[in-house]
Enzyme design. Structure first.
Site, mmCIF file in Angstrom:
data_model
loop_
_atom_site.group_PDB
_atom_site.id
_atom_site.type_symbol
_atom_site.label_atom_id
_atom_site.label_comp_id
_atom_site.label_asym_id
_atom_site.label_seq_id
_atom_site.Cartn_x
_atom_site.Cartn_y
_atom_site.Cartn_z
ATOM 1 N N THR A 58 -28.892 -62.984 40.474
ATOM 2 C CA THR A 58 -29.961 -63.722 42.343
ATOM 3 C C THR A 58 -29.585 -62.081 43.507
ATOM 4 O O THR A 58 -30.204 -63.109 44.348
ATOM 5 C CB THR A 58 -29.618 -64.883 42.702
ATOM 6 O OG1 THR A 58 -28.366 -64.619 42.339
ATOM 7 C CG2 THR A 58 -30.166 -65.711 42.516
ATOM 8 N N SER A 114 -20.657 -41.755 48.598
ATOM 9 C CA SER A 114 -19.635 -41.241 48.798
ATOM 10 C C SER A 114 -19.752 -41.079 46.625
ATOM 11 O O SER A 114 -19.624 -42.624 46.067
ATOM 12 C CB SER A 114 -18.154 -41.692 48.676
ATOM 13 O OG SER A 114 -17.757 -41.522 48.345
ATOM 14 N N LYS A 118 -38.526 -59.249 31.634
ATOM 15 C CA LYS A 118 -37.945 -60.356 32.031
ATOM 16 C C LYS A 118 -38.606 -61.400 31.781
ATOM 17 O O LYS A 118 -39.933 -61.693 33.294
ATOM 18 C CB LYS A 118 -36.578 -59.999 32.679
ATOM 19 C CG LYS A 118 -36.095 -61.288 32.693
ATOM 20 C CD LYS A 118 -34.914 -61.231 33.420
ATOM 21 C CE LYS A 118 -34.173 -62.603 33.848
ATOM 22 N NZ LYS A 118 -33.520 -62.415 35.202
ATOM 23 N N ILE A 121 -30.080 -58.380 43.559
ATOM 24 C CA ILE A 121 -30.460 -58.367 44.959
ATOM 25 C C ILE A 121 -31.144 -58.510 45.011
ATOM 26 O O ILE A 121 -32.159 -57.586 46.301
ATOM 27 C CB ILE A 121 -31.303 -56.913 43.043
ATOM 28 C CG1 ILE A 121 -30.329 -56.128 42.561
ATOM 29 C CG2 ILE A 121 -32.299 -56.462 42.853
ATOM 30 C CD1 ILE A 121 -30.174 -55.697 40.947
HETATM 31 C C1 LIG Z 1 -20.326 -58.183 37.081
HETATM 32 C C2 LIG Z 1 -21.266 -58.108 37.781
HETATM 33 C C3 LIG Z 1 -22.554 -58.317 37.500
HETATM 34 C C4 LIG Z 1 -23.660 -58.117 38.315
HETATM 35 N N1 LIG Z 1 -25.440 -58.200 37.814
HETATM 36 C C5 LIG Z 1 -26.224 -58.890 39.019
HETATM 37 C C6 LIG Z 1 -27.821 -58.786 38.116
HETATM 38 O O1 LIG Z 1 -27.879 -58.364 36.724
HETATM 39 N N2 LIG Z 1 -28.777 -58.657 38.539
HETATM 40 C C7 LIG Z 1 -28.396 -59.037 39.876
HETATM 41 O O2 LIG Z 1 -28.972 -58.855 41.045
HETATM 42 N N3 LIG Z 1 -26.983 -58.661 41.028
HETATM 43 C C8 LIG Z 1 -26.334 -58.398 39.675
HETATM 44 N N4 LIG Z 1 -24.907 -57.910 40.004
HETATM 45 C C9 LIG Z 1 -25.007 -57.614 41.624
HETATM 46 C C10 LIG Z 1 -25.585 -55.758 41.863
HETATM 47 O O3 LIG Z 1 -24.608 -55.336 41.697
HETATM 48 C C11 LIG Z 1 -25.189 -56.009 43.012
HETATM 49 O O4 LIG Z 1 -25.963 -56.593 43.922
HETATM 50 C C12 LIG Z 1 -25.910 -54.478 43.887
HETATM 51 O O5 LIG Z 1 -25.348 -53.440 42.638
HETATM 52 C C13 LIG Z 1 -25.862 -53.967 44.922
HETATM 53 O O6 LIG Z 1 -23.978 -52.824 45.485
HETATM 54 P P1 LIG Z 1 -23.736 -52.502 46.373
HETATM 55 O O7 LIG Z 1 -25.108 -51.494 46.735
HETATM 56 O O8 LIG Z 1 -23.838 -53.820 46.993
HETATM 57 O O9 LIG Z 1 -22.849 -51.925 46.064
HETATM 58 P P2 LIG Z 1 -22.156 -51.057 45.212
HETATM 59 O O10 LIG Z 1 -22.900 -50.503 44.368
HETATM 60 O O11 LIG Z 1 -20.618 -51.205 45.203
HETATM 61 O O12 LIG Z 1 -22.487 -49.801 46.332
HETATM 62 C C14 LIG Z 1 -22.012 -49.593 47.839
HETATM 63 C C15 LIG Z 1 -21.244 -47.489 47.564
HETATM 64 O O13 LIG Z 1 -20.971 -47.273 48.915
HETATM 65 C C16 LIG Z 1 -20.210 -47.109 49.141
HETATM 66 N N5 LIG Z 1 -18.663 -45.930 49.950
HETATM 67 C C17 LIG Z 1 -17.972 -47.374 49.361
HETATM 68 N N6 LIG Z 1 -16.976 -47.235 50.229
HETATM 69 C C18 LIG Z 1 -17.274 -45.798 51.202
HETATM 70 C C19 LIG Z 1 -16.580 -44.848 51.904
HETATM 71 N N7 LIG Z 1 -15.702 -44.882 52.581
HETATM 72 N N8 LIG Z 1 -17.408 -43.387 52.212
HETATM 73 C C20 LIG Z 1 -19.064 -43.323 51.726
HETATM 74 N N9 LIG Z 1 -19.223 -43.793 50.916
HETATM 75 C C21 LIG Z 1 -18.422 -45.289 50.802
HETATM 76 C C22 LIG Z 1 -20.155 -46.021 47.120
HETATM 77 O O14 LIG Z 1 -19.476 -45.020 47.055
HETATM 78 C C23 LIG Z 1 -21.757 -46.832 46.942
HETATM 79 O O15 LIG Z 1 -22.622 -45.600 46.776
HETATM 80 C C24 LIG Z 1 -23.651 -58.160 39.724
HETATM 81 C C25 LIG Z 1 -22.986 -57.980 40.106
HETATM 82 C C26 LIG Z 1 -21.360 -57.660 39.398
HETATM 83 C C27 LIG Z 1 -20.125 -57.486 39.939
#
Ligand SMILES: Cc1cc2nc3c(=O)[nH]c(=O)nc-3n(C[C@H](O)[C@H](O)[C@H](O)COP(=O)(O)OP(=O)(O)OC[C@H]3O[C@@H](n4cnc5c(N)ncnc54)[C@H](O)[C@@H]3O)c2cc1C
Length: 510
Positions: free
Chosen positions: A349, A48, A87, A351
């Site tokens: 960690t 989304s 890195k 990713i």
């Molecule tokens: C401050 C911070 C720093 C970080 N730094 C690092 C780093 O340096 N190295 C590292 O490995 N990790 C890091 N991370 C973690 C990393 O950002 C995440 O592990 C990675 O981005 C994966 O996120 P995700 O895909 O799980 O969630 P998100 O990126 O939040 O994706 C969620 C997805 O679900 C979708 N979605 C949600 N609800 C709905 C709905 N109702 N309908 C349709 N779609 C929906 C959203 O649109 C989006 O596409 C960090 C995290 C934070 C908070």
């Protein structure tokens, strides 16, 4: 159920819906579609644009290279497409004490001798600085980089590295791959998760525009909200914030203030720490802090005061609770990424844990139907991986010698998980580290952080005495000299990037 009809649990899994298109969703989509192919497994991903992604996650650890290779992604191309840099480790500033710094390198220190880990020989003699035995540390601090040579006799074969990249551009690259491999992408907001009354499995996802998505297996990559795993299945969350009280982050990009450095920097602050991640087109900066010990205004002020370049946007605030979902696989839902849990990004960690989740899911893939023993096995393996990461991150706080703020006094006084307390006590006694075979962080990492933050063992492994000191000291001196010459021979990181992986057209060789 009519006779002859299969229950949801027994049905072969031939379709997957991935909910969420952040890094986790697209890593899962790219990996599953590459390994199974569209005939064996129909993969659909719903995302989304209205909700968006978390948009951070720029630093990785070395196993990411294996994932990229398995996906057939050329590394130079990846760096160009994601504005990435290399890195070699993380520099920790002000962690052990204010004014101190140490480097946690990827790769090893020196070489093991007589079957005894290198650091025991160093503890015995204290010959030179520990950092001088690490090729990665020397290269990083000199701003140098090259990929390891293939000749195992060369010290330069020992370089170990990971990547920094723009998380949004990385997800876009994986998206492109996934679509080429037959993944169907659906744009839309999931409005309702509908459960099967009988089995309690997820039956379908209803989108806000009236469309419906159905699959045998659902992968919840919806981020912190855990739309399927938590909001629909009420799986429960094990909160670790009594060990890791950081619960807020501020992220801000800045213009590069010089050539990109080949390492992440983490600087401890009054109630948390600040990161600096160099990319080609910008620097990612952030402040991770505990809201119990400071507020957003003070955290923003500290972040802005520590920036070296011009801000390119206003700081963006994020909140989180450190911990893990009680089950990362519950019924027909597997949670990956932030939906499965989160340990703050101090050692980059998250990713990696997504990668481990996808790889482990493939090795237990329920092609023939859901088997509870396989689900339990998945949950046990992923729990162990998260707990190992958790312990390593807690070490950085527990072991600090800082006592200048209430935050640092509180984290030093806290009790830690038994697994970590035991490891610290054994190391403090004689420098031993008894690691499990599958643990992510190996001896050099534990040694770097423990010694770097002032946990100096009283002794060393007596087996190290098997080598006479008159032989040992010259051997250690030779190691340092070889590493020093290796560092000198490396090109600068900036030159390597310019030649091989620059995002600027016209800067590429060949
Ligand atoms: C401050 C911070 C720093 C970080 N730094 C690092 C780093 O340096 N190295 C590292 O490995 N990790 C890091 N991370 C973690 C990393 O950002 C995440 O592990 C990675 O981005 C994966 O996120 P995700 O895909 O799980 O969630 P998100 O990126 O939040 O994706 C969620 C997805 O679900 C979708 N979605 C949600 N609800 C709905 C709905 N109702 N309908 C349709 N779609 C929906 C959203 O649109 C989006 O596409 C960090 C995290 C934070 C908070």
């Amino acid at each position: 159920m009519r006779r002859g009809e299969r229950s949801m649990q027994d049905k072969p899994v031939t379709s997957v819906v991935i909910a969420g298109g952040g890094t986790a969703g697209w890593m899962a989509a790219a990996t599953l579609s590459r390994n199974f192919g569209p005939d064996a497994l129909k993969v659909t991903l719903v995302e989304s644009a209205e909700i968006g992604t978390v948009g951070v996650g720029e630093a990785t650890i070395p196993p990411i290279l294996q994932l990229n290779a398995q996906l057939g992604i050329d590394e130079d191309d990846l760096l160009r497409r994601t504005q990435g840099t290399y890195k070699l480790g993380i520099e920790f500033v002000d962690w052990g004490r204010q004014g101190s710094r140490y480097f946690h390198p990827f790769g090893s220190y020196g070489a093991d001798l007589g079957g005894v880990a290198f650091h025991h020989h160093w503890l015995r003699t204290r010959e030179g600085a520990l950092a001088d035995y690490s090729l990665n540390t020397g290269a990083a601090l000199a701003g140098k980089f090259d990929r390891p040579t293939e000749d195992p006799r060369s010290v330069l074969s020992k370089l170990s590295y990971a990547l920094h990249f723009d998380a949004t551009l990385y997800a876009a690259l994986l998206r492109e791959r996934s679509l080429e491999q037959g993944v169907e992408a659906v744009e839309g907001r999931i409005a309702r998760v509908v459960l099967d009354q009988l089995s309690g499995h997820v039956d379908r996802l209803d989108l806000a525009d009236g469309r419906t998505l159905r699959a045998d297996l659902y992968i919840d990559c919806t981020g912190f909200r855990g739309l399927l795993i938590e909001q629909a299945l009420n799986t429960g969350y094990e909160d670790w914030s009594h060990w890791l009280p950081m619960d807020r982050a501020l992220a801000v990009p800045t213009a590069p203030a010089g050539p990109p450095l080949p390492y992440t920097r983490s600087t401890a602050d009054a109630a948390g720490w600040r990161w600096r991640i160099p990319l080609q087109h910008r620097v990612g900066n952030g402040h991770v802090y505990s809201s119990a010990f400071t507020d957003e205004a003070a955290a923003t002020e500290a972040l802005v005061a520590g920036l070296d370049g011009q801000m390119l946007a206003a700081p963006r605030a994020l909140s989180f609770t450190t911990g893990r979902r009680r089950k990362m696989w519950n019924r027909n839902v597997v949670a990956l990424g932030l939906a499965g849990g989160f340990v703050e990004p101090l050692e980059s960690t998250s990713i990696h844990l997504i990668q481990r989740g996808v790889v482990t899911l493939m090795s237990l893939f329920p092609a023939g139907g859901f088997v509870q023993a396989e689900i339990d096995c998945y949950n046990r393996l992923m729990q162990a991986e998260m707990e190992e990461v958790r312990d390593f991150v807690i070490l950085h706080y527990k072991q600090s010698l800082r006592d200048d703020t209430p935050f640092w006094r509180a984290v030093q006084a806290m009790s830690v998980p038994d697994s970590l307390a035991e490891r610290m006590a054994i190391f403090a006694h004689c420098g031993r580290l008894l690691l499990g075979p599958g643990e992510l962080f190996r001896e050099p990492s534990w040694v770097a952080v423990m010694l770097g933050q002032g946990l100096v063992p009283q002794g060393y492994d007596p087996l190290a005495n098997g080598i006479p000191e008159s032989d040992l000291r010259p051997a250690l001196q030779r190691m340092r000299a070889v590493i020093g010459r290796g560092v000198e021979a490396l090109p600068s990181h900036a030159a390597f990037l310019r030649e091989r992986s620059s995002a600027e057209p016209g800067e590429r060789a060949g």
